[in-house]
Structures are given as structure tokens and as C-alpha cells.
Design an enzyme around this catalytic site. Structure first.
Site: not given
Ligand code: GLU
Length: 472
Positions: A252-256
């Protein structure tokens, strides 16, 4: 003919997961002399982003995985833009309605919301649509529609028994009827939902293999029901493992970082990105880590795809990119790719021989092209003296002063200069490092740099002597 497809929704930044799917779909189609299709699924108008489609197509070209049929190249099954196919979706929904495999549901969203709240308040888990209108008689349903009452069209999922999906990687996956919902096929505004649109288009485009991410597996029983209701040929289902964040959650763009464009910007080469994605869940029979699309064409098999969640690790991608810079790309290639980053930094690159020497010297020292401008700074700009280097320079200033006249007259190649520096250190009774470190500090402002020979040659005689003089 074998036909595969990716069907991204143009809602945001081009996602590495889409490239990952493109890779599987393209390899498999091309191994079988088939076609790889790109269809844009833009029926969700609330999340539609007009730039997204162009950027996605650009990124597929950039990684070298263009589709054989797509909105830009066209093809026999066009349009490849889903909203241009809505008339077909509506036609199929009407056919299902007619056949009794689907029905009109007249519930308003406010009513549905209220029922969901009541279920929640009663602490009963919300089991999806309560199928209130499923058994309306045809006459009642037709009347209500004729009266202008808004409705959606829902599929009649079975109330008992099970739906079994045969997946190439997972075998038979069983879904109990009780887990299924009467999903909406056509919305009140006449737009199809993903389920109907995707299956209609897959059918009309002759898709034989649906290769897509695992997250769609739970939709597959509904897809199979649509296909059965329409009497279409069922494709082969292949649900590939999801890419994961290092903590194993769904990428996910939140974590990666999931944006393909940002990898391009940071100077990851497209070859390395494709290679890295190819290593996600798949491994070469001979275990080699460096491979390209052509190697995949030769060696890819579904048997070698493992279902454990592959972790998309930016550190490893960067490391692999470094290997491309050092082991795969030619020096000329590295120069060409580094150049825009150096230009952006405002360096004067008119001396192409110097540029090649600089990149050759730095090549072992950077993993992404975005690092190169900073690493090359002292070749093109005045040095910035770091504190530690300053201390060394002060200690060794005397050596520099003595060396200067020895270096001034000589030809500027390391095989000439090296014996001079060594001979000087010996005569002066100094350790070699005590002479070399101040030279390095004077030339680069740092204590780390390429080897002294590469450094001197890449900088050139004039600049080296000027910097040593300045230091003295
Ligand atoms: N539009 C869906 C997506 O955004 C397609 C899923 C599928 O491949 O069926 O990924």
C-alpha cells in the site's frame, strides 16, 4: 488464440502492482503466441482521474511491457475503454433480467443504509443485501419500473449449495452459497458495476485466461455465475499472489512506495524493475537473479510460482538496480542514463570524454541514477570541504606543498603519478595514507571517493593542480 488482459482502473498513480500483473499476463500470452490486452476500466466515475490512463500507458511503455491491444494501439475487440462499451453491459443485464438470472431491486440507498444500521445495532453481522425484491413477480417488477421507480439490477446468486472456482495456482476453491451476495450488476444510473462490466468485456474480447491479483478471488464466484447465466465460455482463472509491504500487509502506498513513476524519477532502470517484479513469487530454474523479459519467455511456468506473499522491498530493488548499473548495462548506457540527472544539477557536460571518465569512476558507487549528481559534484563544481577532510588537509598541507612541483611537469596518467607519490612518501618517511588522504581531501572535499588513479584521471591535470594549489 490465448488472450490475457490487465484491466486497471484509472484512479491514481500508476501502481507497481499493475506492472506486476502486466508482466505475468504478457509473458503467458506471448509464450503461447497469444495477445495481451489492456482495457481501461473507467466505469467508476467518482474515482476517475483523466490523467491516470495516459500515465499508465506511458509507464507500460517505459518498462517495455506494452499491450498488443489497447486504447492507443487499438485492436479487433475495441473499444478498449470500458465506458465506451456500456451499451453492451446494459444489453447483457437486460438479457439476464429476461432470463430470470437477475432481478430489479427497487431499494433506495437510504433504505439500504437504514437496514445496515439496524443490523449493526442488533449486533448481527451485516450479511449483504437482504434480497427483498428477489421474488417480486415479473408483473410487479415491470409495473414499478414503468412507474419510474429507480432500480438496480442484481444477480440471483444461489441460496444453497456452493460455487467452485478452479484456479490454476490454487486448485478448487469452494465458496458456499451463504457467503455470496446478490451483487449489483447495473446501477440505477444505468452504469454497470465492475462485476458485470469486467465479465462482459472479457467475454467480448475473447479473453481466455484471467490472470489477476489474489484480491479478486472472492469476486470470482460472482463472475462465474454471470458467465454461467449468459452461457459464455469460462476462462481459466489464475489468481497471483499479492505483493506485500515488508510487514506482510498488502502493498500500500501508505507503507511503501507503490508509484511506478517515482521509481523512474529516482533512477531505477526499467530493466531492473521488471527483473525485480519477476522475482516476486517466481524464481528461475537455475536460480539466477539477473534476468529479463526474454529469459522469462523461455523459462516462466506457473509451476514455479509460489503462493507465499512476496515482499516488495525497496532496498532490494535498489540493490538490484546497482547490479544493473555495474553488471548489465554498458558504460555507454550508464552514461546516457546518468546524463539527465547531471544536466538537471546544472553541470557543464560539454566534455564528453570527461563525462565518460567520471561515470566510469563513480559506477561502483551508486545504485540509483538519482544519486549520481551528488556523487559527481566535485567533478563539476567547486569542492565543499567536509570537516573530517579539512582536518586531514591541514595535517598534510606540507606534503601537498612538496608534491606540487613534482607533479606539475608530468603526464597525467596514474602509472606515471603513482610512483611519484609513493617515492615522495618513502623519502619523506611518511605513511602512504598520510600523503594520499590530504590529496583526496584537496581534490574532492571528502575522504571517500573512487580510487586515486580514477579520480586523478577523471578530474584531469589542470583541475587537480589548481585544487592542490588552493589547498596549499
Ligand atoms: N478494474 C479492476 C482493477 O482495478 C480489474 C480487476 C480484474 O482484473 O478483474 O484491478
Amino acid at each position: 488464440m490465448i488472450k490475457t488482459r490487465i484491466a486497471p482502473s484509472p484512479t491514481g498513480d500508476p501502481h507497481v502492482g499493475t506492472i506486476y500483473q502486466a508482466l505475468f499476463n504478457r509473458v503467458f500470452a506471448h509464450q503461447n503466441n497469444g495477445k495481451f490486452i489492456l482495457r481501461i476500466e473507467d466505469t467508476d466515475r467518482t474515482r476517475f482521474n483523466p490523467e491516470s490512463q495516459r500515465r499508465l500507458l506511458e509507464m507500460l511503455d517505459w518498462v517495455g511491457l506494452p499491450a498488443d491491444e489497447s486504447p492507443t494501439v487499438g485492436g479487433p475487440a475495441g473499444s478498449y475503454i470500458q465506458t465506451e462499451r456500456v451499451a453492451n453491459h446494459q444489453k447483457y443485464a437486460a438479457q439476464m433480467l429476461e432470463a430470470g438470472t437477475a432481478y430489479r431491486a427497487f431499494d433506495t440507498s437510504a433504505e439500504l443504509e437504514e437496514r445496515r444500521k439496524i443490523a449493526e445495532a442488533a449486533k448481527a453481522s451485516y450479511r449483504g443485501y437482504d434480497r427483498r425484491d428477489r421474488d417480486l413477480s415479473k408483473a410487479e417488477s415491470d409495473d414499478q419500473a414503468a412507474n419510474g421507480e429507480p432500480f438496480v439490477i442484481r444477480i440471483k446468486a444461489p441460496l444453497e449449495g456452493e460455487v467452485i472456482v478452479q484456479d490454476r495456482l490454487r486448485g478448487a476453491v469452494t465458496f458456499k452459497a451463504t457467503e455470496l451476495d446478490d451483487k449489483v450488476l447495473l446501477k440505477a444510473d444505468g452504469f454497470p458495476t465492475y462485476h458485470l462490466a469486467a465479465m462482459s468485456d472479457d467475454h467480448d474480447m475473447g479473453v481466455t485466461h484471467v490472470i489477476r491479483a489474489e484480491e479478486w478471488l472472492t469476486s470470482t464466484p460472482i463472475h462465474k455465475l454471470i458467465i454461467q447465466a449468459m452461457g459464455w465460455q469460462e476462462p481459466e482463472w489464475i489468481h497471483t499472489p499479492l505483493l506485500r509491504n515488508p510487514d506482510k500487509s498488502k502493498l500500500s502506498k501508505r507503507k511503501s512506495n507503490t508509484s511506478v513513476e517515482s521509481y523512474k524519477d529516482m533512477g531505477i532502470t526499467p530493466e531492473a524493475l521488471v527483473n525485480y517484479l519477476g522475482m516476486m513469487a517466481f524464481s528461475m530454474p537455475d536460480g539466477r537473479e539477473l534476468f529479463n523479459f526474454t529469459d522469462l519467455l523461455e523459462h516462466f511456468t506457473w509451476e514455479r510460482v509460489s503462493l507465499g506473499g512476496p515482499v516488495f522491498d525497496i532496498g532490494k530493488l535498489t540493490w538490484l538496480n546497482g547490479r544493473y548499473i555495474r553488471e548489465v548495462l554498458t558504460l555507454e548506457d550508464v552514461v546516457v542514463r546518468a546524463k539527465p540527472y547531471l544536466e538537471q544539477a546544472g553541470y557543464d557536460l560539454s566534455d564528453t570524454a570527461k563525462l565518460t571518465r567520471v561515470i566510469d569512476a563513480l559506477r561502483p558507487r551508486f545504485d540509483t541514477f538519482s544519486e549520481v549528481a551528488e556523487k559527481a559534484s566535485y567533478f563539476y563544481q567547486d569542492i565543499v570541504l567536509e570537516d573530517k577532510a579539512k582536518a586531514k588537509l591541514e595535517e598534510g598541507r606540507g606534503h601537498l606543498a612538496s608534491l606540487l612541483p613534482l607533479l606539475e611537469p608530468v603526464a597525467w596518467t596514474w602509472d606515471v603519478i603513482e610512483p611519484i607519490i609513493k617515492g615522495y612518501a618513502e623519502n619523506a618517511g611518511a605513511k602512504l595514507g598520510a600523503v594520499m588522504q590530504p590529496i583526496r581531501a584537496a581534490l574532492t572535499g571528502k575522504l571517500e571517493s573512487p580510487g586515486m588513479g580514477e579520480l586523478l584521471e577523471a578530474l584531469g591535470k589542470e583541475l587537480c593542480l589548481t585544487r592542490i594549489k588552493n589547498a596549499v
